[in-house]
Design a protein around this motif. Structure first.
Motif, PDB file in Angstrom:
ATOM      1  N   GLU A   6      35.299  39.169  42.344  1.00 45.82           N
ATOM      2  CA  GLU A   6      34.211  38.836  41.432  1.00 45.82           C
ATOM      3  C   GLU A   6      32.945  39.593  41.822  1.00 45.82           C
ATOM      4  OE1 GLU A   6      33.940  34.621  41.642  1.00 45.82           O
ATOM      5  OE2 GLU A   6      35.543  34.270  40.158  1.00 45.82           O
ATOM      6  N   ALA A   7      32.682  39.683  43.113  1.00 49.43           N
ATOM      7  CA  ALA A   7      31.525  40.442  43.577  1.00 49.43           C
ATOM      8  C   ALA A   7      31.681  41.930  43.263  1.00 49.43           C
ATOM      9  CB  ALA A   7      31.334  40.238  45.078  1.00 49.43           C
ATOM     10  N   ALA A   8      32.898  42.442  43.397  1.00 44.31           N
ATOM     11  CA  ALA A   8      33.147  43.850  43.076  1.00 44.31           C
ATOM     12  C   ALA A   8      32.922  44.121  41.593  1.00 44.31           C
ATOM     13  CB  ALA A   8      34.570  44.229  43.473  1.00 44.31           C
ATOM     14  N   SER A   9      33.326  43.191  40.733  1.00 38.50           N
ATOM     15  CA  SER A   9      33.135  43.358  39.290  1.00 38.50           C
ATOM     16  C   SER A   9      31.656  43.387  38.931  1.00 38.50           C
ATOM     17  CB  SER A   9      33.839  42.224  38.536  1.00 38.50           C
ATOM     18  OG  SER A   9      35.232  42.257  38.757  1.00 38.50           O
ATOM     19  N   ALA A  10      30.857  42.565  39.619  1.00 41.94           N
ATOM     20  CA  ALA A  10      29.416  42.577  39.381  1.00 41.94           C
ATOM     21  C   ALA A  10      28.784  43.881  39.837  1.00 41.94           C
ATOM     22  CB  ALA A  10      28.762  41.391  40.096  1.00 41.94           C
ATOM     23  N   GLU A  11      29.375  44.482  40.850  1.00 40.98           N
ATOM     24  CA  GLU A  11      28.846  45.730  41.400  1.00 40.98           C
ATOM     25  C   GLU A  11      29.265  46.940  40.576  1.00 40.98           C
ATOM     26  OE1 GLU A  11      28.971  48.034  45.738  1.00 40.98           O
ATOM     27  OE2 GLU A  11      29.610  45.949  45.575  1.00 40.98           O
ATOM     28  N   ASP A  12      30.506  46.936  40.104  1.00 43.42           N
ATOM     29  CA  ASP A  12      31.036  48.040  39.290  1.00 43.42           C
ATOM     30  C   ASP A  12      31.975  47.446  38.253  1.00 43.42           C
ATOM     31  OD1 ASP A  12      32.328  50.219  38.169  1.00 43.42           O
ATOM     32  OD2 ASP A  12      32.511  51.306  40.058  1.00 43.42           O
ATOM     33  N   PRO A  13      31.653  47.562  36.955  1.00 37.73           N
ATOM     34  CA  PRO A  13      32.468  46.923  35.911  1.00 37.73           C
ATOM     35  C   PRO A  13      33.929  47.355  35.886  1.00 37.73           C
ATOM     36  CG  PRO A  13      30.344  47.611  35.033  1.00 37.73           C
ATOM     37  CD  PRO A  13      30.442  48.177  36.418  1.00 37.73           C
ATOM     38  N   ILE A  14      34.253  48.503  36.492  1.00 36.59           N
ATOM     39  CA  ILE A  14      35.649  48.930  36.482  1.00 36.59           C
ATOM     40  C   ILE A  14      36.544  47.907  37.175  1.00 36.59           C
ATOM     41  CG2 ILE A  14      35.595  50.266  38.634  1.00 36.59           C
ATOM     42  CD1 ILE A  14      37.383  52.332  37.218  1.00 36.59           C
ATOM     43  N   PHE A  15      35.978  47.153  38.137  1.00 29.79           N
ATOM     44  CA  PHE A  15      36.776  46.164  38.857  1.00 29.79           C
ATOM     45  C   PHE A  15      37.088  44.925  38.002  1.00 29.79           C
ATOM     46  CE2 PHE A  15      35.433  48.675  42.505  1.00 29.79           C
ATOM     47  CZ  PHE A  15      36.592  48.689  43.268  1.00 29.79           C
ATOM     48  N   GLU A  16      36.472  44.824  36.804  1.00 29.40           N
ATOM     49  CA  GLU A  16      36.855  43.760  35.890  1.00 29.40           C
ATOM     50  C   GLU A  16      38.295  43.931  35.418  1.00 29.40           C
ATOM     51  OE1 GLU A  16      34.029  43.730  32.744  1.00 29.40           O
ATOM     52  OE2 GLU A  16      32.340  43.133  34.027  1.00 29.40           O
ATOM     53  N   THR A  17      38.808  45.174  35.514  1.00 28.73           N
ATOM     54  CA  THR A  17      40.196  45.444  35.112  1.00 28.73           C
ATOM     55  C   THR A  17      41.168  45.333  36.279  1.00 28.73           C
ATOM     56  OG1 THR A  17      40.126  47.843  35.538  1.00 28.73           O
ATOM     57  CG2 THR A  17      39.270  47.069  33.413  1.00 28.73           C
ATOM     58  N   ALA A  18      40.667  44.948  37.460  1.00 25.60           N
ATOM     59  CA  ALA A  18      41.525  44.860  38.651  1.00 25.60           C
ATOM     60  C   ALA A  18      42.462  43.662  38.549  1.00 25.60           C
ATOM     61  CB  ALA A  18      40.673  44.761  39.907  1.00 25.60           C
ATOM     62  N   ASP A  19      43.715  43.897  38.903  1.00 24.25           N
ATOM     63  CA  ASP A  19      44.716  42.824  38.892  1.00 24.25           C
ATOM     64  C   ASP A  19      45.569  42.951  40.154  1.00 24.25           C
ATOM     65  OD1 ASP A  19      46.410  40.760  38.253  1.00 24.25           O
ATOM     66  OD2 ASP A  19      47.601  41.931  36.817  1.00 24.25           O
ATOM     67  N   PRO A  20      45.066  42.487  41.299  1.00 25.27           N
ATOM     68  CA  PRO A  20      45.875  42.535  42.530  1.00 25.27           C
ATOM     69  C   PRO A  20      47.002  41.510  42.455  1.00 25.27           C
ATOM     70  CG  PRO A  20      43.820  41.370  42.917  1.00 25.27           C
ATOM     71  CD  PRO A  20      43.733  41.911  41.516  1.00 25.27           C
ATOM     72  N   SER A  21      48.198  41.924  42.868  1.00 26.37           N
ATOM     73  CA  SER A  21      49.356  41.050  42.677  1.00 26.37           C
ATOM     74  C   SER A  21      50.217  40.869  43.923  1.00 26.37           C
ATOM     75  CB  SER A  21      50.236  41.596  41.541  1.00 26.37           C
ATOM     76  OG  SER A  21      50.644  42.920  41.826  1.00 26.37           O
ATOM     77  N   GLU A  22      50.007  41.679  44.951  1.00 20.41           N
ATOM     78  CA  GLU A  22      50.897  41.626  46.129  1.00 20.41           C
ATOM     79  C   GLU A  22      50.116  41.970  47.380  1.00 20.41           C
ATOM     80  OE1 GLU A  22      54.722  44.082  47.996  1.00 20.41           O
ATOM     81  OE2 GLU A  22      53.921  44.599  46.022  1.00 20.41           O
TER      82      GLU A  22
END
Length: 303
Positions: A6-22
């Motif tokens: 969430e902090a990364a998304s606030a810093e750079d909107p590209i991380f709003e598309t991040a989906d870590p799964s493993e």
């Protein structure tokens, strides 16, 4: 992890598309490595739990290396995004097989074919920053001594005490000389190279600092040697002899580098990473075999 992303998304909107799964790896208190997606791209996320400056430092180093290792048979993984304040790097996920795994799965007569490409990868990485510097063996001897103190097995500790003596003898032989330094990988073992057809792609790069070029070679060779992996079937100093020659030839070493400095780093590397009680008996046996062979050949090196 949720708070981090969430902090990364606030810093750079590209991380709003991040989906870590493993979760690939968790080093408690230091970092977590995850696999997932960034948008439509398969991605590895490196999450820093401590040392807030490390994230930006690794990002800058990866960007530097990517400029000249983004094509051909010697590459690094592509840096995708960085949220430095949140402590997250996004890197391209690399298809292929970790090199040590590939060696185990390969026919014995095919294993040595990867030794020169591995040496070429390291040479490609280090060549732009290579320079001469005055030899200083003190930190490497000190690290070897700390590793020896941590050795959990008496039979290995006795061998390693003799290895330390021989390594210290070699240190005296290269004092007041120069050796080559460069920004190196820093943790250059075979499973940090991903093989895909003829291409090797380095992973876990970025935390690199200037160091003698021989350190990464010793790490690579000793990682295999203490596991009994001798791809060519020929051993010198407890490691693969053809592998040692591949690095020496690729880096155009002189006699002192090949026959004194690189053996010095093999001796130090053998001690810096002590075996622990949770390892299997077969792994300890292979480590002992490697140490015995290393000691015998170190004693034979004249100075």
């Amino acid at each position: 992890m949720t708070a981090k992303f969430e902090a990364a998304s606030a810093e750079d909107p590209i991380f709003e598309t991040a989906d870590p799964s493993e979760i690939i790896r968790h080093v408690e208190g230091k970092r977590v490595i995850l696999r997932g997606m960034l948008g439509v791209r398969p991605t590895v996320f490196r999450v820093f739990l401590s040392d807030p400056e490390a994230c930006l430092r690794d990002w800058n180093e990866l960007q530097r290396v990517w400029t000249y290792m983004n094509a051909g048979d010697a590459q690094v993984c592509r840096p995708l995004a960085c949220a430095a304040k949140a402590g997250i790097l996004a890197l391209a996920d690399i298809p292929g097989t970790p090199l040590l795994e590939l060696l185990y799965d390969s026919a014995p007569d095919k294993r040595a074919e990867w030794l020169k490409p591995a040496a070429h990868w390291l040479r490609t990485y280090t060549s732009p920053t290579e320079t001469l510097a005055e030899v200083d063996t003190r930190q490497w001897i000190a690290r070897a001594e700390r590793g020896l103190e941590a050795q959990a097995f008496n039979r290995l500790r006795k061998l390693e005490q003799s290895i330390l003596s021989e390594t210290t003898r070699l240190a005296g032989a290269i004092a007041r000389k120069d050796w080559r330094k460069a920004i190196s990988h820093g943790d250059f073992h075979p499973n940090n190279l991903i093989a895909e057809k003829t291409r090797l792609t380095g992973i876990d790069c970025g935390g690199s600092l200037p160091a003698p070029i021989y350190k990464d070679m010793a790490r690579f060779l000793m990682h295999m040697g203490r596991r009994g992996m001798i791809p060519s079937g020929k051993m010198w100093l407890g490691v693969d002899a053809e592998g040692l020659d591949a690095f020496a030839d690729t880096f155009a070493m002189d006699e002192v580098e090949r026959n004194v400095i690189l053996p010095f780093f093999l001796g130090a590397e053998a001690l810096m990473r002590a075996e622990t009680r949770d390892l299997s008996k077969s792994r300890i046996r292979r480590a002992q075999d490697m140490s015995e062979a290393l000691l015998e050949d170190l004693k034979a090196i004249g100075t």
